[in-house]
Design a protein around this motif. Structure first.
Motif, short mmCIF file in Angstrom:
data_model
loop_
_atom_site.label_atom_id
_atom_site.label_comp_id
_atom_site.label_asym_id
_atom_site.label_seq_id
_atom_site.Cartn_x
_atom_site.Cartn_y
_atom_site.Cartn_z
N ALA A 82 15.13 38.50 -39.53
CA ALA A 82 16.41 39.11 -40.49
C ALA A 82 16.58 40.30 -39.76
O ALA A 82 15.96 41.14 -39.15
N ASP A 83 17.65 41.01 -40.41
CA ASP A 83 17.97 42.18 -40.02
C ASP A 83 17.50 43.29 -40.75
O ASP A 83 16.96 43.25 -42.04
N TRP A 84 17.19 44.47 -40.28
CA TRP A 84 16.24 45.55 -40.69
C TRP A 84 16.65 46.20 -42.01
O TRP A 84 16.10 46.67 -42.88
N ILE A 85 18.23 46.04 -42.33
CA ILE A 85 19.00 46.59 -43.29
C ILE A 85 18.56 45.66 -44.74
O ILE A 85 18.43 46.11 -45.78
N TRP A 86 18.36 44.47 -44.47
CA TRP A 86 18.04 43.65 -45.41
C TRP A 86 16.42 44.11 -45.83
O TRP A 86 16.01 44.09 -47.02
N ALA A 299 25.60 51.81 -46.10
CA ALA A 299 25.73 52.04 -47.66
C ALA A 299 27.00 52.68 -47.94
O ALA A 299 27.69 52.29 -49.29
N LYS A 300 27.77 53.57 -47.16
CA LYS A 300 29.17 54.01 -47.54
C LYS A 300 29.93 52.84 -47.88
O LYS A 300 30.99 52.96 -48.70
N LEU A 301 30.02 51.83 -46.73
CA LEU A 301 30.99 50.97 -46.53
C LEU A 301 30.70 49.92 -47.71
O LEU A 301 31.46 48.97 -48.19
N GLY A 302 29.42 49.40 -47.48
CA GLY A 302 28.93 47.99 -48.04
C GLY A 302 28.58 48.20 -49.44
O GLY A 302 28.49 47.41 -50.29
N GLY A 303 27.98 49.48 -50.02
CA GLY A 303 27.39 49.91 -51.24
C GLY A 303 26.41 49.19 -51.45
O GLY A 303 25.62 48.56 -50.83
N ASP A 304 26.19 49.02 -52.73
CA ASP A 304 24.99 48.54 -53.57
C ASP A 304 24.74 46.88 -53.15
O ASP A 304 23.69 46.30 -53.00
N LYS A 305 25.97 46.14 -53.18
CA LYS A 305 25.98 44.84 -52.52
C LYS A 305 25.39 44.60 -51.35
O LYS A 305 24.82 43.63 -50.93
N LEU A 306 25.28 45.54 -50.50
CA LEU A 306 24.54 45.40 -49.23
C LEU A 306 23.35 46.04 -49.16
O LEU A 306 22.28 45.43 -48.78
N VAL A 307 23.35 47.35 -49.49
CA VAL A 307 21.91 47.96 -49.38
C VAL A 307 21.15 48.24 -50.49
O VAL A 307 19.97 48.60 -50.64
N GLY A 308 21.49 47.71 -51.73
CA GLY A 308 20.83 47.88 -52.90
C GLY A 308 20.43 49.33 -53.21
O GLY A 308 21.46 49.85 -53.26
N GLU A 309 19.43 49.68 -53.28
CA GLU A 309 18.72 50.96 -53.85
C GLU A 309 18.40 51.64 -52.29
O GLU A 309 18.05 52.97 -52.56
N ALA A 310 18.71 51.19 -51.25
CA ALA A 310 18.31 51.64 -50.10
C ALA A 310 19.49 52.75 -49.54
O ALA A 310 20.11 52.42 -48.12
N ASN A 311 19.63 53.75 -50.20
CA ASN A 311 20.60 54.54 -49.91
C ASN A 311 20.08 55.52 -48.58
O ASN A 311 20.85 56.06 -47.65
N THR A 312 18.81 55.74 -48.61
CA THR A 312 18.30 56.35 -47.41
C THR A 312 17.20 55.44 -46.87
O THR A 312 16.89 54.49 -47.69
N LEU A 313 16.69 55.65 -45.69
CA LEU A 313 15.72 54.80 -45.09
C LEU A 313 14.39 54.90 -45.90
O LEU A 313 13.71 56.01 -45.77
N PRO A 314 13.75 53.70 -46.32
CA PRO A 314 12.58 53.68 -47.14
C PRO A 314 11.42 54.12 -46.16
O PRO A 314 11.52 53.47 -45.03
N GLU A 315 10.28 54.60 -46.42
CA GLU A 315 9.23 54.81 -45.40
C GLU A 315 8.50 53.51 -45.27
O GLU A 315 8.23 52.83 -45.98
N GLY A 316 7.91 53.36 -43.91
CA GLY A 316 7.37 52.05 -43.43
C GLY A 316 8.28 50.98 -43.25
O GLY A 316 7.62 49.71 -43.29
N VAL A 317 9.39 50.84 -43.10
CA VAL A 317 10.27 49.76 -42.76
C VAL A 317 9.83 49.31 -41.47
O VAL A 317 9.85 48.00 -41.21
#
Length: 322
Positions: A82-86, A299-317
């Motif tokens: 899967a893509d890492w943004i998911w 996050a700016k263009l796709g919003g919550d529908k794309l990134v959910g709560e991941a507005n910044t890169l979570p640690e450990g991805v």
């Protein structure tokens, strides 16, 4: 060099024959049944790179990407592609998922070979076919690029036609679209049929200050699985790296997967091979600063529908086996 490659391949096959499959733990990978990751997985199995790295690869094909992710989340598979943004979205929501790179391959925007279109601005008033839906990451990056470079709202200036990759492929070749954005392997076939790429997503990302070397797709595993089976997680990483080394430099290795590639002619075959090779990620850990910058654009263009709560890169991805 060729002698060394043959030696490595022969050694891997020899090691594989010395270990019975029944003695090895099975590693279940959920993938799209017709996905290009199968080219790498087929190579791993054919060369015995799974067994020489301590596991038996079990490939589970699914009709769609959503189905493969459901199987992974439900415990029916150990790994999913899967893509890492998911992955970042899932991690931000509390799910312990992590990934290591599979591919940097991304597409671009192509137009009919006799089209007068030279830049994105020339697409105003036309239909643009997009595979992957309104939140397709290539589409979002090209929208951001058009806004920055031309002050153009690409979404407002064009009519979008969303559809499955084969549909965008067929309608694009028929000349029914002003431009088309498709998954990289369909784009490779469109280019081999004469369609002309006016901009790649990599070039657009670079213009936006993003790093196109940031790998988009990866092998995803659960933290709990990695903790319990670190040798299997690293084994898959080593097997993947070994397959990429062979496919990245040995043309003969591609003949074994040619039927799987579904190439209609030699031109398609060569374009698919070369574009796949162009997507091989660089060795070493993922640049998390660059990934964070890309996530911010998404996050700016796709919003919550794309990134959910991941507005910044979570640690450990990202996993690092170096």
């Amino acid at each position: 060099m060729r002698f060394l490659k043959l030696f490595v391949t022969s050694f891997a096959l020899m090691c594989a024959t010395l270990v019975q499959a029944d003695d090895l733990p099975k590693l279940r990978v959920a993938v799209l049944k017709i996905g290009t990751v199968n080219w790498e997985l087929d190579t791993i199995k054919r060369l015995g790179l799974d067994k020489s790295n301590g596991f038996e690869l079990v490939v589970q094909g699914y009709a769609g990407g959503d189905a493969s992710r459901v199987a992974f989340q439900g415990g029916e598979a150990d790994v999913v592609v899967a893509d890492w943004i998911w992955t970042a979205r899932q991690r931000a929501s509390g799910k312990g998922f992590a990934t290591f790179p599979y591919s940097t391959a991304v597409g671009g925007l192509v137009v009919p070979k006799d089209s007068a279109v030279q830049t994105l601005t020339d697409l105003a008033g036309t239909k643009v076919g997009i595979a992957g839906g309104p939140l397709d990451k290539s589409w979002l990056i090209l929208r951001a690029y058009a806004q920055q470079e031309y002050g153009m709202d690409l979404k407002a200036a064009t009519e979008q036609v969303f559809g499955a990759p084969p549909l965008i492929f067929k309608t694009g070749l028929k000349g029914e679209l002003g431009g088309a954005i498709n998954f990289w392997h369909f784009l490779a076939k469109m280019k081999s049929a004469g369609m002309r790429q006016i901009i790649s997503v990599s070039d657009a990302a670079t213009a936006l200050g993003l790093d196109p070397a940031t790998p988009l797709l990866g092998y995803v595993m659960k933290d709990s699985f990695v903790a319990e089976h670190p040798e299997l997680a690293k084994g898959l990483y080593l097997a993947s790296s070994g397959a990429k080394e062979v496919l990245g430099s040995d043309d003969a290795a591609w003949e074994a997967i040619r039927e799987r590639m579904n190439a209609k002619n030699d031109t398609q075959f060569t374009t698919l091979r070369d574009d796949w090779r162009a997507g091989i990620p660089a060795a070493g850990p993922v640049d998390e600063e660059a990934a964070g910058a890309m996530l911010a654009v998404m996050a700016k263009l796709g919003g919550d529908k794309l990134v959910g709560e991941a507005n910044t890169l979570p640690e450990g991805v990202f996993l690092n086996f170096e």
